[in-house]
Scaffold this active site. Structure first.
Site, mmCIF file in Angstrom:
data_model
loop_
_atom_site.group_PDB
_atom_site.id
_atom_site.type_symbol
_atom_site.label_atom_id
_atom_site.label_comp_id
_atom_site.label_asym_id
_atom_site.label_seq_id
_atom_site.Cartn_x
_atom_site.Cartn_y
_atom_site.Cartn_z
ATOM 1 N N ARG A 104 14.347 -15.626 -1.191
ATOM 2 C CA ARG A 104 13.095 -15.048 -1.700
ATOM 3 C C ARG A 104 12.432 -14.139 -0.656
ATOM 4 O O ARG A 104 11.961 -13.052 -0.952
ATOM 5 C CB ARG A 104 12.152 -16.182 -2.129
ATOM 6 C CG ARG A 104 10.859 -15.758 -2.757
ATOM 7 C CD ARG A 104 11.051 -15.116 -4.142
ATOM 8 N NE ARG A 104 11.210 -13.683 -4.048
ATOM 9 C CZ ARG A 104 11.915 -12.955 -4.909
ATOM 10 N NH1 ARG A 104 12.533 -13.503 -5.917
ATOM 11 N NH2 ARG A 104 12.018 -11.664 -4.766
ATOM 12 N N LYS A 139 -2.895 4.142 4.114
ATOM 13 C CA LYS A 139 -3.197 3.110 3.109
ATOM 14 C C LYS A 139 -1.974 2.209 2.938
ATOM 15 O O LYS A 139 -1.294 2.222 1.905
ATOM 16 C CB LYS A 139 -3.590 3.773 1.797
ATOM 17 C CG LYS A 139 -4.919 4.526 1.916
ATOM 18 C CD LYS A 139 -5.223 5.335 0.697
ATOM 19 C CE LYS A 139 -6.517 6.123 0.908
ATOM 20 N NZ LYS A 139 -6.745 7.144 -0.093
ATOM 21 N N LYS A 171 -12.838 14.342 10.119
ATOM 22 C CA LYS A 171 -13.304 14.293 8.728
ATOM 23 C C LYS A 171 -14.793 14.615 8.687
ATOM 24 O O LYS A 171 -15.436 14.818 9.712
ATOM 25 C CB LYS A 171 -13.014 12.924 8.146
ATOM 26 C CG LYS A 171 -11.520 12.635 8.067
ATOM 27 C CD LYS A 171 -11.268 11.488 7.126
ATOM 28 C CE LYS A 171 -9.830 11.496 6.673
ATOM 29 N NZ LYS A 171 -9.642 10.795 5.441
ATOM 30 N N GLU A 200 -10.525 18.285 8.196
ATOM 31 C CA GLU A 200 -10.737 18.209 6.751
ATOM 32 C C GLU A 200 -11.777 19.257 6.326
ATOM 33 O O GLU A 200 -12.804 19.412 6.993
ATOM 34 C CB GLU A 200 -11.251 16.810 6.402
ATOM 35 C CG GLU A 200 -11.544 16.603 4.943
ATOM 36 C CD GLU A 200 -12.167 15.223 4.713
ATOM 37 O OE1 GLU A 200 -11.418 14.276 4.488
ATOM 38 O OE2 GLU A 200 -13.410 15.121 4.786
ATOM 39 N N ASP A 223 -9.685 18.675 0.959
ATOM 40 C CA ASP A 223 -10.080 17.367 0.448
ATOM 41 C C ASP A 223 -10.527 17.457 -1.004
ATOM 42 O O ASP A 223 -11.528 18.108 -1.314
ATOM 43 C CB ASP A 223 -11.221 16.819 1.321
ATOM 44 C CG ASP A 223 -11.645 15.435 0.861
ATOM 45 O OD1 ASP A 223 -10.747 14.642 0.514
ATOM 46 O OD2 ASP A 223 -12.863 15.167 0.828
#
Ligand code: SF4
Length: 641
Positions: A104, A139, A171, A200, A223
């Site tokens: 597993r 992420k 940013k 950005e 962005d």
């Protein structure tokens, strides 16, 4: 894989493996310890249950090795390679308790990373005609950063910065805090002169400010801009600074984003929303008999012949046309799936060994006589076409068809191609439908449409479409089902034939360019294709027909005949050997073989016969009585045509 990349991957995976093993196995796998003898040795086979891109094999190997260093891991594909449903990914051999305890955890790593690689490949393929590249983001699953980004690379994507320390990404909050774009860039460069800088921007004005910076920054991030804004930004930057589109980069939208001319597209979904690739591990038979897996084909073949002879007429071996030559040489019957199933049922053999894929053995089980046992040398040998439609999926579609037209059973006749699971054949039996083969699909569809106004055809969209067109049904009257986004009720009501979106990975590889190229090379050659090929190929061919039809056409042709054949290549090669006086070619420049058919080998054939010789029916294919009854009904309707 570069050894440095492998070392980095395994270093990052090691603490995760420790955590996972502690979490899942803890003081011990109670089930394996209690059910398996301490000295048992098992052979597990990791098989793909869906098509996708494999990533994480070294991590899976490390899990098995961590649980028991005596476990061996042999890969059959490499990370980054695409697999189809039913394809063998790896063999795992070793102490049974450790092997099952590790299963597993190893699969969890492999499925997650392969899921990321698969989703990434979909993005990469969607923008293949542009020069843009797909980037990941930060992420990622906490702790999995290196693994997740490795999987993105295996899928064909590029990595964005690894973390906050290896690149400056300025940013809006940094800009506001620093007092402007130029101030922020100047401070960043002063503090970290060796790090690349990306800024950005949200407006054309901000981009102008970035473009004015000297020396130029390494990249500008657009962005959440609209497509129009991106096009304007590309024109404004004019190649001075590479541009990255960020935000709302979905699979549906990514091609349009790439077409704006941006250089990079970053997508968080690659790592935060990739569904796991469906993989499973099944334990194979331990070695039986005196001949080892490494024995020569001659020795294995001789052993199979010896075992077969000992059974006399109590055992028959069936070999599908697409099987390996050495397997076909030992078959009592050679043919297509339905013919073989019917041949076997005519015999009094107790044991029917089906050298073909799973749905074929199921069909033999459905048609078998009481007391006959159907055995598969490798029950994990699936068929991507048959696997494309599940009973759940078809039932869901059927319910929606009913919602659209009032009563699906009054309006639609279900027709399933014989390349489908027993469940779907039974579904057709229950709902007044029938099974068809590639030889009789036209008759079957005509019957279905004579019975009710509309037809639901599964799982092969190409056979369904090609056949419906031969009956004069236009493309506008056909509706291709979309499993993820089912059509609206109006579209269903307007359709006469609903096609399930399945396809054979072998036959759909033939393309119109192949027909054009072979005609240029051999003027006058006859192009003969299987109806599982795409409509565009069938339209260009001289003739179309089932496997049996193709064989018959070649067998009946005069010496000197020239053929380009669009079907599975083992059959084409066999025809070439059988008819050397003709010129026979595969239609494709790279002849496509059915990989799952190839899972049947002399070795696993020998192993099921060894088991039978010891009184054990291994790998028996059984279909439950209710499914059998209804599937037979659907098959009988076809035979009655
Ligand atoms: S050739 Fe295509 S339809 Fe036939 S078994 Fe292989 S994948 Fe399935």
């Amino acid at each position: 894989m570069e050894s440095e990349e492998l070392s980095a991957l395994l270093r990052a995976a090691a603490p995760l493996i420790e955590l996972a093993v502690a979490e899942d196995i803890g003081p011990g796998d109670a089930t394996s310890i209690s059910t398996l003898p301490a000295d048992s040795v098992l052979h597990g086979r990791i098989v793909a249950k869906a098509s996708g891109v494999i990533a994480g094999l070294p991590v899976a190997e490390a899990v098995f090795s961590r649980v028991d260093p005596a476990i061996g891991f042999v890969t059959h594909v490499a990370d980054g390679q695409e697999v189809v449903s039913g394809e063998l990914v790896a063999d795992v051999i070793g102490p049974g308790r450790g092997l099952l305890a590790a299963e597993r955890t190893a699969l969890n790593f492999l499925q997650r990373l392969s899921g990321i690689a698969t989703l990434t490949r979909s993005f990469v393929d969607a923008i293949a005609v542009t020069s843009a590249a797909i980037l990941d983001t930060r992420k990622t699953q906490p702790g999995y950063r290196i693994l997740d980004k490795y999987a993105v690379r295996m899928g064909g994507g590029l990595n964005h910065r690894q973390a906050l320390y290896d690149m400056i990404l300025i940013k809006d909050n940094h800009i506001d805090g620093a007092g402007g774009i130029l101030a922020a860039v100047t401070r960043a460069r002063a503090a970290y002169p060796d790090l690349p800088v990306e800024v950005e921007v949200r407006t054309p004005e901000e981009l102008r400010q970035v473009l004015a910076i000297e020396p130029p920054v390494d990249r500008a991030m657009l962005d959440n801009m609209s497509l129009d804004q991106m096009r304007q930004a590309v024109a404004l930057a004019a190649g001075r600074v590479p541009l990255e589109a960020s935000g709302n980069a979905t699979l549906e939208r990514v091609a349009a984003i790439a077409a704006t001319g941006v250089d990079y597209i970053s997508a968080g979904s690659l790592t935060h929303s990739a569904p796991a690739l469906d993989l499973s591990m099944k334990v194979a038979l331990p070695q039986r008999g005196p001949v080892s897996r490494q024995a020569s084909a001659g020795d294995l073949g001789a052993r199979v012949a010896e075992l077969k002879a000992a059974f006399g007429d109590q055992l028959v071996i069936l070999g599908h046309h697409y099987q390996r030559d050495e397997v076909i040489a030992l078959a009592d019957y050679q043919g297509d799936s339905l013919q073989l199933a019917r041949d076997a049922a005519q015999t009094d053999a107790r044991f029917i060994v089906f050298c073909g894929v799973h749905f074929m053995a199921e069909t033999a089980a459905i048609l078998s006589k009481p007391g006959q046992h159907i055995v598969s040398p490798d029950p994990s040998a699936g068929c991507c076409l048959a696997d494309a439609a599940s009973l759940d999926g078809v039932q869901t579609a059927w319910d929606l068809l009913g919602t659209a037209v009032g009563d699906a059973d009054a309006e639609f006749t279900p027709v399933t191609y014989v390349n489908s699971s027993a469940d779907l054949k039974a579904f057709c039996g229950r709902h007044g439908g029938l099974v068809c083969t590639s030889s009789n699909a036209e008759k079957a569809l005509r019957w279905a449409l004579g019975r009710r106004p509309r037809t639901f055809f599964f799982p092969d969209q190409h056979l369904g479409r090609n056949t419906a067109r031969r009956l004069g049904i236009s493309l506008e009257e056909m509706l291709l089902w979309d499993v993820d986004r089912p059509p609206d009720l109006g579209a269903i009501r307007a359709a006469r034939v609903i096609l399930w979106p399945g396809a054979c990975n072998v036959h759909q590889l033939f393309r119109p360019e192949h027909v054009q190229a072979i005609r240029r090379q051999f003027p006058g050659i006859r192009v003969l294709v299987h109806p599982e090929c795409k409509m565009e190929v069938v339209d260009l061919a001289d003739d179309v027909g089932s496997t049996s039809y193709i064989i018959h056409q070649v067998e009946a042709a005069a010496p000197g005949a020239q053929w380009a054949i669009g079907t599975e290549s083992r059959l084409v090669e066999r025809l070439q050997h059988r008819r050397p006086e003709q010129r026979i070619f595969s239609l494709a420049d790279v002849p496509p073989f059915c990989r799952t058919m190839a899972q049947i080998t002399l070795w696993n054939l020998s192993q099921v016969l060894e088991a039978l010789a010891h009184g054990e029916i291994a790998n028996e294919i059984v279909v439950d009585p209710d499914t059998t009854r209804h599937a037979r009904l659907a098959l009988q309707r076809m035979l009655d045509l």
